[in-house]
Design a protein around this motif. Structure first.
Motif, PDB file in Angstrom:
ATOM      1  N   ASP A   7      26.350  44.586  72.299  1.00 13.96           N
ATOM      2  CA  ASP A   7      26.607  45.793  72.165  1.00 13.96           C
ATOM      3  C   ASP A   7      27.946  46.127  71.440  1.00 13.96           C
ATOM      4  O   ASP A   7      28.995  45.283  71.926  1.00 13.96           O
ATOM      5  N   HIS A   8      28.029  47.105  70.869  1.00 17.38           N
ATOM      6  CA  HIS A   8      29.476  47.475  70.241  1.00 17.38           C
ATOM      7  C   HIS A   8      29.921  48.698  71.002  1.00 17.38           C
ATOM      8  O   HIS A   8      29.307  49.648  71.241  1.00 17.38           O
ATOM      9  N   ARG A   9      30.999  48.428  71.521  1.00 16.96           N
ATOM     10  CA  ARG A   9      31.622  49.677  72.577  1.00 16.96           C
ATOM     11  C   ARG A   9      31.750  50.790  71.726  1.00 16.96           C
ATOM     12  O   ARG A   9      31.669  52.042  72.012  1.00 16.96           O
ATOM     13  N   LEU A  10      32.546  50.721  70.223  1.00 18.54           N
ATOM     14  CA  LEU A  10      32.656  51.775  69.464  1.00 18.54           C
ATOM     15  C   LEU A  10      31.464  51.378  68.264  1.00 18.54           C
ATOM     16  O   LEU A  10      31.816  50.195  67.762  1.00 18.54           O
ATOM     17  N   PRO A  11      30.425  52.148  68.374  1.00 21.40           N
ATOM     18  CA  PRO A  11      29.339  51.596  67.493  1.00 21.40           C
ATOM     19  C   PRO A  11      29.851  51.493  65.863  1.00 21.40           C
ATOM     20  O   PRO A  11      30.615  52.329  65.437  1.00 21.40           O
ATOM     21  N   ILE A  12      29.385  50.666  65.029  1.00 23.44           N
ATOM     22  CA  ILE A  12      29.477  50.470  63.885  1.00 23.44           C
ATOM     23  C   ILE A  12      29.579  51.657  63.072  1.00 23.44           C
ATOM     24  O   ILE A  12      30.275  51.922  62.216  1.00 23.44           O
ATOM     25  N   ALA A  13      28.407  52.424  63.419  1.00 19.65           N
ATOM     26  CA  ALA A  13      28.012  53.701  62.591  1.00 19.65           C
ATOM     27  C   ALA A  13      29.285  54.789  62.842  1.00 19.65           C
ATOM     28  O   ALA A  13      29.460  55.701  62.282  1.00 19.65           O
ATOM     29  N   ARG A  14      29.999  54.604  63.843  1.00 22.63           N
ATOM     30  CA  ARG A  14      31.166  55.409  64.155  1.00 22.63           C
ATOM     31  C   ARG A  14      32.590  54.818  63.867  1.00 22.63           C
ATOM     32  O   ARG A  14      33.359  55.459  64.551  1.00 22.63           O
ATOM     33  N   GLY A  15      32.565  53.652  63.110  1.00 24.07           N
ATOM     34  CA  GLY A  15      33.830  53.145  62.674  1.00 24.07           C
ATOM     35  C   GLY A  15      34.187  52.025  63.467  1.00 24.07           C
ATOM     36  O   GLY A  15      35.374  51.247  63.297  1.00 24.07           O
ATOM     37  N   VAL A  20      35.793  40.817  68.622  1.00 27.99           N
ATOM     38  CA  VAL A  20      35.368  40.275  69.997  1.00 27.99           C
ATOM     39  C   VAL A  20      35.676  41.569  71.015  1.00 27.99           C
ATOM     40  O   VAL A  20      34.969  41.784  71.986  1.00 27.99           O
ATOM     41  N   THR A  21      36.741  42.256  70.778  1.00 29.53           N
ATOM     42  CA  THR A  21      37.328  43.282  71.813  1.00 29.53           C
ATOM     43  C   THR A  21      36.412  44.453  71.644  1.00 29.53           C
ATOM     44  O   THR A  21      36.656  45.347  72.643  1.00 29.53           O
ATOM     45  N   ASN A  22      35.386  44.629  70.498  1.00 31.81           N
ATOM     46  CA  ASN A  22      34.655  45.676  70.290  1.00 31.81           C
ATOM     47  C   ASN A  22      33.306  45.328  71.070  1.00 31.81           C
ATOM     48  O   ASN A  22      32.146  45.985  70.740  1.00 31.81           O
ATOM     49  N   LEU A  23      32.933  44.159  71.462  1.00 33.95           N
ATOM     50  CA  LEU A  23      31.597  43.693  71.947  1.00 33.95           C
ATOM     51  C   LEU A  23      31.545  43.425  73.399  1.00 33.95           C
ATOM     52  O   LEU A  23      32.604  43.180  73.866  1.00 33.95           O
ATOM     53  N   LYS A  34      21.820  53.991  74.756  1.00 29.81           N
ATOM     54  CA  LYS A  34      23.264  54.419  74.246  1.00 29.81           C
ATOM     55  C   LYS A  34      23.329  54.665  72.952  1.00 29.81           C
ATOM     56  O   LYS A  34      24.201  55.857  72.475  1.00 29.81           O
ATOM     57  N   GLY A  35      22.527  54.231  72.032  1.00 26.99           N
ATOM     58  CA  GLY A  35      22.448  54.470  70.479  1.00 26.99           C
ATOM     59  C   GLY A  35      23.742  54.610  70.002  1.00 26.99           C
ATOM     60  O   GLY A  35      24.466  53.460  69.962  1.00 26.99           O
ATOM     61  N   GLU A  36      24.017  55.740  69.364  1.00 31.53           N
ATOM     62  CA  GLU A  36      25.775  55.661  68.636  1.00 31.53           C
ATOM     63  C   GLU A  36      26.627  56.278  69.561  1.00 31.53           C
ATOM     64  O   GLU A  36      27.608  56.417  69.002  1.00 31.53           O
TER      65      GLU A  36
END
Length: 70
Positions: A7-15, A20-23, A34-36
Motif C-alpha cells: 500500500d502507499h502511505r500517500l496514495p498515488i492519486a494524491r501525489g 520505498v519510503t512511501n510503501l 483506506k482507499g485514497e
C-alpha cells in the motif's frame, strides 16, 4: 486479516510515488477500506470510530465496498 498487499502511505492519486519510503504492507481489506486516504488519515479515522458503539464496523464495511469513492 487477509492477504498482505503493498500500500502507499500517500496514495498515488494524491501525489504519492512508488519510492520505498512511501510503501507499507497492509491486509487486503484495510487497503481497500483506506482507499485514497493517507496512512495518517486512515489511522485517525480508525482511532475515532473505535469509540463508536459499533466500533465503526458499518462505516468500515461501506468504505471497503467503495460507497464513498470518487
Amino acid at each position: 486479516a487477509g492477504k498482505p498487499n503493498m500500500d502507499h502511505r500517500l496514495p498515488i492519486a494524491r501525489g504519492g510515488g512508488a519510492e520505498v519510503t512511501n510503501l507499507v504492507l497492509a491486509c487486503a481489506g484495510c487497503n481497500r477500506t483506506k482507499g485514497e486516504m493517507t496512512e495518517t488519515e486512515f489511522r485517525a479515522l480508525r482511532a475515532l470510530v473505535s469509540t463508536w458503539e459499533d466500533s465503526g464496523r458499518d462505516l468500515m464495511r461501506r468504505l471497503k465496498l467503495g460507497w464513498f469513492s470518487h
